[in-house]
Design a protein around this motif. Structure first.
Motif, PDB file in Angstrom:
ATOM      1  N   PRO A   8       0.814  -1.221   0.000  1.00  0.00           N
ATOM      2  CA  PRO A   8       0.000   0.000   0.000  1.00  0.00           C
ATOM      3  C   PRO A   8       0.846   1.270   0.000  1.00  0.00           C
ATOM      4  CG  PRO A   8      -0.028  -1.031   2.159  1.00  0.00           C
ATOM      5  CD  PRO A   8       0.623  -2.003   1.233  1.00  0.00           C
ATOM      6  N   LEU A   9       2.168   1.117   0.193  1.00  0.00           N
ATOM      7  CA  LEU A   9       3.058   2.273   0.153  1.00  0.00           C
ATOM      8  C   LEU A   9       3.480   2.630  -1.268  1.00  0.00           C
ATOM      9  CD1 LEU A   9       5.415   1.304   3.135  1.00  0.00           C
ATOM     10  CD2 LEU A   9       3.466   2.857   3.191  1.00  0.00           C
ATOM     11  N   GLU A  10       3.206   1.754  -2.242  1.00  0.00           N
ATOM     12  CA  GLU A  10       3.651   1.982  -3.612  1.00  0.00           C
ATOM     13  C   GLU A  10       2.720   2.924  -4.362  1.00  0.00           C
ATOM     14  OE1 GLU A  10       4.141  -1.771  -5.505  1.00  0.00           O
ATOM     15  OE2 GLU A  10       5.760  -2.417  -4.176  1.00  0.00           O
ATOM     16  N   GLN A  11       3.252   3.544  -5.409  1.00  0.00           N
ATOM     17  CA  GLN A  11       2.498   4.471  -6.247  1.00  0.00           C
ATOM     18  C   GLN A  11       1.561   3.691  -7.168  1.00  0.00           C
ATOM     19  OE1 GLN A  11       2.285   8.019  -6.832  1.00  0.00           O
ATOM     20  NE2 GLN A  11       0.627   7.214  -8.094  1.00  0.00           N
ATOM     21  N   PRO A  12       0.242   3.879  -7.050  1.00  0.00           N
ATOM     22  CA  PRO A  12      -0.678   3.201  -7.963  1.00  0.00           C
ATOM     23  C   PRO A  12      -0.425   3.599  -9.417  1.00  0.00           C
ATOM     24  CG  PRO A  12      -1.852   4.120  -6.083  1.00  0.00           C
ATOM     25  CD  PRO A  12      -0.458   4.671  -6.026  1.00  0.00           C
ATOM     26  N   GLY A  13      -0.640   2.631 -10.307  1.00  0.00           N
ATOM     27  CA  GLY A  13      -0.474   2.891 -11.732  1.00  0.00           C
ATOM     28  C   GLY A  13       0.855   2.468 -12.293  1.00  0.00           C
ATOM     29  N   ALA A  14       1.751   1.948 -11.420  1.00  0.00           N
ATOM     30  CA  ALA A  14       3.071   1.508 -11.866  1.00  0.00           C
ATOM     31  C   ALA A  14       3.261   0.049 -11.486  1.00  0.00           C
ATOM     32  CB  ALA A  14       4.169   2.362 -11.228  1.00  0.00           C
ATOM     33  N   GLY A  15       3.870  -0.726 -12.389  1.00  0.00           N
ATOM     34  CA  GLY A  15       4.125  -2.130 -12.100  1.00  0.00           C
ATOM     35  C   GLY A  15       2.826  -2.862 -11.806  1.00  0.00           C
ATOM     36  N   PHE A 220      -7.267   8.609 -19.804  1.00  0.00           N
ATOM     37  CA  PHE A 220      -7.165   7.229 -19.315  1.00  0.00           C
ATOM     38  C   PHE A 220      -6.167   7.225 -18.170  1.00  0.00           C
ATOM     39  CE2 PHE A 220      -4.790   3.325 -18.969  1.00  0.00           C
ATOM     40  CZ  PHE A 220      -5.733   2.311 -19.058  1.00  0.00           C
ATOM     41  N   ALA A 221      -6.485   6.546 -17.068  1.00  0.00           N
ATOM     42  CA  ALA A 221      -5.548   6.414 -15.955  1.00  0.00           C
ATOM     43  C   ALA A 221      -5.541   4.967 -15.481  1.00  0.00           C
ATOM     44  CB  ALA A 221      -5.933   7.346 -14.803  1.00  0.00           C
ATOM     45  N   GLY A 222      -4.361   4.378 -15.404  1.00  0.00           N
ATOM     46  CA  GLY A 222      -4.266   3.001 -14.944  1.00  0.00           C
ATOM     47  C   GLY A 222      -2.999   2.345 -15.437  1.00  0.00           C
ATOM     48  N   ARG A 223      -2.832   1.103 -15.055  1.00  0.00           N
ATOM     49  CA  ARG A 223      -1.675   0.341 -15.517  1.00  0.00           C
ATOM     50  C   ARG A 223      -1.793   0.103 -17.022  1.00  0.00           C
ATOM     51  NH1 ARG A 223      -2.374  -4.683 -12.291  1.00  0.00           N
ATOM     52  NH2 ARG A 223      -4.406  -3.802 -11.827  1.00  0.00           N
ATOM     53  N   LEU A 224      -0.662   0.195 -17.700  1.00  0.00           N
ATOM     54  CA  LEU A 224      -0.663   0.059 -19.159  1.00  0.00           C
ATOM     55  C   LEU A 224      -0.488  -1.410 -19.518  1.00  0.00           C
ATOM     56  CD1 LEU A 224       1.425   3.198 -20.169  1.00  0.00           C
ATOM     57  CD2 LEU A 224      -1.019   2.978 -19.655  1.00  0.00           C
ATOM     58  N   GLN A 225      -1.589  -2.090 -19.545  1.00  0.00           N
ATOM     59  CA  GLN A 225      -1.625  -3.502 -19.926  1.00  0.00           C
ATOM     60  C   GLN A 225      -2.892  -3.729 -20.741  1.00  0.00           C
ATOM     61  OE1 GLN A 225      -3.711  -5.218 -15.845  1.00  0.00           O
ATOM     62  NE2 GLN A 225      -1.553  -5.585 -16.169  1.00  0.00           N
ATOM     63  N   ARG A 226      -2.862  -4.775 -21.564  1.00  0.00           N
ATOM     64  CA  ARG A 226      -3.975  -5.022 -22.476  1.00  0.00           C
ATOM     65  C   ARG A 226      -5.299  -5.198 -21.740  1.00  0.00           C
ATOM     66  NH1 ARG A 226      -1.895  -5.959 -27.508  1.00  0.00           N
ATOM     67  NH2 ARG A 226       0.345  -6.393 -27.552  1.00  0.00           N
ATOM     68  N   GLY A 255      -0.058   6.473 -16.618  1.00  0.00           N
ATOM     69  CA  GLY A 255       0.221   5.146 -16.086  1.00  0.00           C
ATOM     70  C   GLY A 255       1.562   4.650 -16.567  1.00  0.00           C
ATOM     71  N   ALA A 256       1.933   3.472 -16.101  1.00  0.00           N
ATOM     72  CA  ALA A 256       3.211   2.862 -16.465  1.00  0.00           C
ATOM     73  C   ALA A 256       2.971   1.437 -16.927  1.00  0.00           C
ATOM     74  CB  ALA A 256       4.177   2.889 -15.275  1.00  0.00           C
ATOM     75  N   PRO A 257       3.888   0.897 -17.750  1.00  0.00           N
ATOM     76  CA  PRO A 257       3.711  -0.481 -18.226  1.00  0.00           C
ATOM     77  C   PRO A 257       3.612  -1.470 -17.081  1.00  0.00           C
ATOM     78  CG  PRO A 257       5.420   0.644 -19.482  1.00  0.00           C
ATOM     79  CD  PRO A 257       5.069   1.541 -18.332  1.00  0.00           C
ATOM     80  N   SER A 258       2.809  -2.505 -17.297  1.00  0.00           N
ATOM     81  CA  SER A 258       2.610  -3.542 -16.292  1.00  0.00           C
ATOM     82  C   SER A 258       2.474  -4.875 -16.996  1.00  0.00           C
ATOM     83  CB  SER A 258       1.345  -3.247 -15.474  1.00  0.00           C
ATOM     84  OG  SER A 258       1.051  -4.287 -14.580  1.00  0.00           O
TER      85      SER A 258
END
Length: 407
Positions: A8-15, A220-226, A255-258
């Protein structure tokens, strides 16, 4: 609480960090504000991490040794679930026994089963996503979830004392795909931080975000995955641009790739003739994300699977309508025709038509946004905490009934 694969300490939207991180963090804070002491156990991923971090008053995050002290993708977690459980038990051997274990996502559930059995206390589990559901809604090019994940989820579904589901649809999926007794499931809707995500002047947010006033701005906001469908939005924007070159279009993707499968959105945008139209940004803190939501005319969620869709709720709380796929919990998060629109598939032409309709009818966008901000008020984290605490009480009673104390 156990959150093995992401903290829960990590930045949402990455990995692998996303809505679940937000969920755990805010739920824990709301439970602590209600008088509970919450300890969250996650995997140590950095040699410099302290053993324990105070997240907020009453909420501590503990880092447990399991595997190398570096980031791993969640597909690498199942083999170290037992090691994590061992580390958790060692860390807790001299501590007071908790009353409930609450695990999040299936790899955490495996460790939770072990810990709950050792301590002879109930396990409450929240799936967040399920393999058998995801495998029925795969995006083009995605790989199916492995059978060993399905088996692991079945073990948790059978062994947990109680389960919570984000929506009635998710409860029904647990019953249908994992044969869970409906009486062991509580529906607990996620919440939204209404202090951060709230309406404000769109013109001011556009200035702050650098978006021109006349632009039709899609976000669009979120992890970059299909699975999350950003490629659908880019293709839909390309179709809209070809159909209506008069629209001053801008698409922002935050967002960042995941995941392990590549998704080259820049190349796709170039193929669609969207150079200078599609802008990509890394994940941003919640306050900045709220500003971006307010700067948008519409937020798009073309996901193939969502247990709920916190982004939809956060965007609506900011007064921005949402166009979302009609999957999973999104029909609960978005009121079709009232706070946004639900799209029945993922065909770019269909998505382009909905976006075109919203561009051509700005008064409807305003009406949808007003209704969206009012609807989001139902989903404060206090309500989520209240429902979760009720689930804990029922789990304690069920466990006591199944394991009576003998004298």
């Amino acid at each position: 609480m156990i959150s093995l694969h992401t903290s829960p300490l990590e930045q949402p939207g990455a990995g692998d960090a996303g809505g679940m991180n937000v969920y755990i963090s805010h739920l824990a804070r709301a439970l602590a504000a209600d008088g509970l002491g919450i300890d969250i156990y996650t995997r140590a991923t950095d040699p410099l991490q302290p053993d324990t971090v105070l997240l907020s008053p009453g909420v501590r995050v503990h880092h447990i040794e399991a595997g190398p002290r570096r980031r791993l993708v969640k597909e690498q977690m199942p083999p170290i679930a037992d090691e994590f459980a061992e580390g958790l038990l060692r860390r807790m051997q001299d501590a007071p026994r908790p009353r409930v274990v609450h695990s999040h996502y299936w790899v955490s559930g495996l460790a939770g089963l072990r810990a709950a059995a050792e301590w002879e206390i109930p396990l409450v589990h929240t799936m967040h996503t399920m393999a058998r559901v995801k495998n029925r809604h795969l995006a083009a090019g995605d790989l199916p979830e492995p059978t060993w994940r399905e088996r692991g989820e079945q073990l948790i579904a059978d062994g947990a004392t109680w389960l919570t589901a984000n929506t009635a649809a998710e409860r029904d999926e647990l019953v249908r795909h994992y044969d869970v007794d409906e009486d062991r499931i509580d529906i607990v809707n996620p919440g939204v931080d209404l202090d951060v995500f709230r309406p404000a002047f769109r013109s001011r947010s556009r200035v702050a975000s650098g978006v021109p006033a006349a632009t039709f701005h899609i976000l669009f906001a979120g992890r970059l995955q299909r699975l999350k469908g950003p490629q659908v939005l880019v293709a839909a924007a390309g179709e809209l641009r070809r159909r209506r070159p008069d629209i001053p279009l801008a698409v922002t993707i935050i967002g960042a790739p995941s995941g392990s499968l590549g998704l080259d959105l820049d190349a796709l945008a170039h193929e669609e003739g969207l150079d200078g139209v599609v802008h990509r940004l890394p994940p941003v803190p919640a306050g900045v994300l709220a500003e971006w939501f307010r700067s948008a005319d519409v937020v798009a969620m073309p996901s193939y699977s969502e247990s709920f869709g916190l982004v939809a709720l956060e965007a609506q709380a900011c007064g921005t309508p949402v166009v979302a796929a009609r999957v999973g919990g999104l029909p609960k998060a978005v009121c079709d025709g009232r706070t946004g629109f639900l799209v029945g598939g993922h065909h770019p032409v269909e998505w382009a038509s909905v976006l075109e309709q919203l561009y051509d009818d700005p008064s409807t966008r305003v009406d949808l946004g007003r209704a969206a901000s009012i609807y989001a008020q139902r989903f404060g984290w206090e309500q989520t905490a209240e429902g979760t605490r009720a689930a804990y009480r029922r789990a304690v009673r069920a466990h006591a009934t199944a394991h009576p104390v003998t004298t």
